[in-house]
Write a protein that holds these residues in place. Structure first.
Motif, mmCIF file in Angstrom:
data_model
loop_
_atom_site.group_PDB
_atom_site.id
_atom_site.type_symbol
_atom_site.label_atom_id
_atom_site.label_comp_id
_atom_site.label_asym_id
_atom_site.label_seq_id
_atom_site.Cartn_x
_atom_site.Cartn_y
_atom_site.Cartn_z
ATOM 1 N N ASP A 72 -4.015 1.716 23.353
ATOM 2 C CA ASP A 72 -3.373 1.002 24.461
ATOM 3 C C ASP A 72 -2.248 1.826 25.086
ATOM 4 N N GLY A 73 -1.445 2.488 24.234
ATOM 5 C CA GLY A 73 -0.255 3.176 24.726
ATOM 6 C C GLY A 73 -0.488 4.581 25.232
ATOM 7 N N CYS A 74 -1.631 5.184 24.885
ATOM 8 C CA CYS A 74 -1.939 6.564 25.307
ATOM 9 C C CYS A 74 -3.266 6.569 26.060
ATOM 10 N N PRO A 75 -3.302 6.017 27.263
ATOM 11 C CA PRO A 75 -4.564 5.836 27.985
ATOM 12 C C PRO A 75 -5.237 7.129 28.421
ATOM 13 N N ARG A 76 -4.489 8.237 28.426
ATOM 14 C CA ARG A 76 -5.054 9.524 28.870
ATOM 15 C C ARG A 76 -5.646 10.320 27.710
ATOM 16 N N LEU A 77 -5.600 9.766 26.517
ATOM 17 C CA LEU A 77 -6.041 10.487 25.330
ATOM 18 C C LEU A 77 -7.511 10.889 25.445
ATOM 19 N N GLU A 78 -7.770 12.180 25.230
ATOM 20 C CA GLU A 78 -9.129 12.717 25.311
ATOM 21 C C GLU A 78 -9.663 13.139 23.951
ATOM 22 N N SER A 79 -8.760 13.539 23.063
ATOM 23 C CA SER A 79 -9.159 14.023 21.739
ATOM 24 C C SER A 79 -8.326 13.310 20.682
ATOM 25 N N LEU A 80 -9.008 12.753 19.675
ATOM 26 C CA LEU A 80 -8.326 12.012 18.616
ATOM 27 C C LEU A 80 -8.972 12.349 17.277
ATOM 28 N N ASP A 81 -8.189 12.929 16.372
ATOM 29 C CA ASP A 81 -8.685 13.348 15.060
ATOM 30 C C ASP A 81 -8.108 12.417 14.005
ATOM 31 N N LEU A 82 -8.973 11.592 13.420
ATOM 32 C CA LEU A 82 -8.565 10.595 12.428
ATOM 33 C C LEU A 82 -9.146 10.896 11.051
ATOM 34 N N ARG A 83 -9.492 12.129 10.809
ATOM 35 C CA ARG A 83 -10.096 12.458 9.520
ATOM 36 C C ARG A 83 -9.140 12.162 8.370
ATOM 37 N N ARG A 84 -9.696 11.623 7.292
ATOM 38 C CA ARG A 84 -8.975 11.228 6.086
ATOM 39 C C ARG A 84 -7.981 10.085 6.343
ATOM 40 N N CYS A 85 -8.144 9.349 7.416
ATOM 41 C CA CYS A 85 -7.351 8.136 7.660
ATOM 42 C C CYS A 85 -8.136 6.955 7.101
ATOM 43 N N PHE A 86 -8.077 6.784 5.794
ATOM 44 C CA PHE A 86 -8.998 5.892 5.105
ATOM 45 C C PHE A 86 -8.615 4.413 5.189
ATOM 46 N N ASN A 87 -7.504 4.076 5.822
ATOM 47 C CA ASN A 87 -7.167 2.667 6.002
ATOM 48 C C ASN A 87 -7.877 2.048 7.197
ATOM 49 N N LEU A 88 -8.498 2.866 8.002
ATOM 50 C CA LEU A 88 -9.145 2.373 9.219
ATOM 51 C C LEU A 88 -10.516 1.784 8.910
ATOM 52 N N ILE A 89 -10.818 0.696 9.567
ATOM 53 C CA ILE A 89 -12.151 0.087 9.508
ATOM 54 C C ILE A 89 -12.690 0.082 10.927
ATOM 55 N N LEU A 90 -13.588 0.992 11.223
ATOM 56 C CA LEU A 90 -13.983 1.233 12.607
ATOM 57 C C LEU A 90 -15.335 0.623 12.963
ATOM 58 N N ALA A 91 -15.706 -0.407 12.243
ATOM 59 C CA ALA A 91 -16.893 -1.156 12.650
ATOM 60 C C ALA A 91 -16.488 -2.131 13.748
ATOM 61 N N GLY A 92 -17.456 -2.550 14.548
ATOM 62 C CA GLY A 92 -17.186 -3.575 15.544
ATOM 63 C C GLY A 92 -16.538 -3.052 16.808
ATOM 64 N N ASP A 93 -15.744 -3.904 17.453
ATOM 65 C CA ASP A 93 -15.204 -3.621 18.780
ATOM 66 C C ASP A 93 -14.282 -2.404 18.798
ATOM 67 N N LEU A 94 -13.438 -2.246 17.767
ATOM 68 C CA LEU A 94 -12.508 -1.123 17.761
ATOM 69 C C LEU A 94 -13.257 0.204 17.683
ATOM 70 N N GLY A 95 -14.269 0.272 16.843
ATOM 71 C CA GLY A 95 -15.059 1.492 16.748
ATOM 72 C C GLY A 95 -15.755 1.811 18.055
ATOM 73 N N ARG A 96 -16.298 0.787 18.709
ATOM 74 C CA ARG A 96 -16.965 1.006 19.995
ATOM 75 C C ARG A 96 -15.963 1.466 21.050
ATOM 76 N N ARG A 97 -14.768 0.877 21.032
ATOM 77 C CA ARG A 97 -13.771 1.289 22.009
ATOM 78 C C ARG A 97 -13.376 2.749 21.813
ATOM 79 N N CYS A 98 -13.196 3.161 20.565
ATOM 80 C CA CYS A 98 -12.880 4.562 20.290
ATOM 81 C C CYS A 98 -13.948 5.485 20.851
ATOM 82 N N SER A 99 -15.193 5.146 20.593
ATOM 83 C CA SER A 99 -16.305 5.993 21.046
ATOM 84 C C SER A 99 -16.369 6.059 22.560
ATOM 85 N N GLU A 100 -16.068 4.960 23.209
ATOM 86 C CA GLU A 100 -16.148 4.913 24.668
ATOM 87 C C GLU A 100 -14.933 5.547 25.342
ATOM 88 N N GLN A 101 -13.760 5.406 24.735
ATOM 89 C CA GLN A 101 -12.527 5.857 25.377
ATOM 90 C C GLN A 101 -12.198 7.308 25.073
#
Length: 326
Positions: free
Chosen positions: A211-240
């Motif tokens: 939400d706060g970084c709308p221009r973000l083009e590259s995001l590296d979340l490797r080894r961020c094991f608290n994230l659950i990226l199923a569902g809407d949030l995962g789809r938003r990441c892939s699309e944005q």
């Protein structure tokens, strides 16, 4: 029959290489080798090594030998001084201090890229004060340094041109898993590239970043094991996000790959993973090991008694409650 060439002629020809060729050769050596040896080869090289244009980028990459830190600090100051204010890119590994960073900031108002690795002697206040003098900073790469969200906030407020941030393997304490993510979201809205390798942020923190970084083009979340990226949030990441690296993606190309799988504790873990200890699910901060060598020595204490065949006494690592475990 032609006579053999005079070795002296060959030597003279080598010395009169075109300036741009000689500069290219010297720059490939790096700042440390230039200051320790290359500038002493001959008078022309010594003169060239004093040219401010040679010091627009300073790479003080080193092995982390703490006995050499005072020498590296002196060399780094000398290199910064030689830049005469034209420095735009600097890399400091292991030996950075508040005083050194202050000198860099005071002398380098044109700095655009700053990389700090394993700099335990640079404080939040030190980084914050430096950021206030680096208004043109565009790229900041921080790996395995003890900075908090307060330092990040100062960087965001003082460096409006910041486009790229790496903030890797920093363990949030006191259960504030999303503090750094929220700070980034609130203070770095112009980011294009963000790497948070090994961060403990949760879905709430990731949502704030999107939400706060709308221009973000590259995001590296490797080894961020608290994230659950199923569902809407995962789809938003892939699309944005065009260049998205997910928590379990390969780390083969990660620059500190050797630091990511190093010990076995009750079955084996990588950088930050779960363990069952005394009946409860915990997180363990294995980024501590990045400050040790292969034998698990740090610079002030010997852990030989606790290290045997790749096993480390788990009491040396701080445990954190699992935010996803009720």
């Amino acid at each position: 029959m032609d006579s053999a060439p005079d070795p002296a002629d060959e030597f003279r020809n080598w010395l009169v290489l075109p300036r741009n060729v000689t500069v290219s050769i010297l720059l490939r050596l790096g700042a440390i080798e230039i200051l320790k040896s290359a500038q002493m080869v001959c008078s022309p090289w010594h003169s060239l090594c004093k040219d401010p244009s040679m010091w627009r980028a300073i790479d003080m990459r080193n092995s982390g030998n703490h006995l050499e830190f005072p020498n590296f600090q002196k060399m780094c100051r000398h290199a910064v001084d030689r830049s005469c204010g034209h420095l735009v890119d600097i890399n400091v590994e292991y030996f950075g201090t508040d005083d050194l960073l202050r000198h860099i900031a005071d002398s380098s108002s044109q700095l655009k890229r700053l990389r700090l690795v394993h700099c335990n002697d640079i404080s939040d206040e030190g980084l914050s004060q430096a950021a206030a003098k680096l208004e043109l900073l565009e790229e900041l790469a921080i790996s395995y340094c003890p900075f908090s969200k307060e330092a990040l906030k100062a960087v965001g407020r003082c460096c409006p041109l910041l486009k790229s941030l790496k903030f890797n393997s920093r363990v949030q304490r006191n259960g504030d898993y999303d503090g750094e993510a929220l700070t980034i979201a609130e203070n770095m809205s112009e980011l294009l590239r963000l790497q948070l390798f090994g961060n403990l942020l949760t879905n709430d923190g990731l949502q704030a970043i999107l939400d706060g970084c709308p221009r973000l083009e590259s995001l590296d979340l490797r080894r961020c094991f608290n994230l659950i990226l199923a569902g809407d949030l995962g789809r938003r990441c892939s699309e944005q996000i065009k260049g998205l690296r997910l928590p379990h993606d390969s780390i083969d190309d990660y620059e500190f790959n050797d630091c990511c799988s190093f010990v076995n504790v009750s079955g084996g873990f990588s950088d930050i993973e779960h363990a069952n200890v005394s009946g409860g699910s915990k997180f363990f901060d294995f980024s501590y090991i990045n400050y040790y060598d292969e034998d698990c020595h740090d610079y002030d204490h010997n852990y030989d008694d606790d290290y045997d065949d790749g096993h480390i006494d788990i009491e040396y690592f701080e445990a954190y409650d699992d935010p996803n475990n009720d």
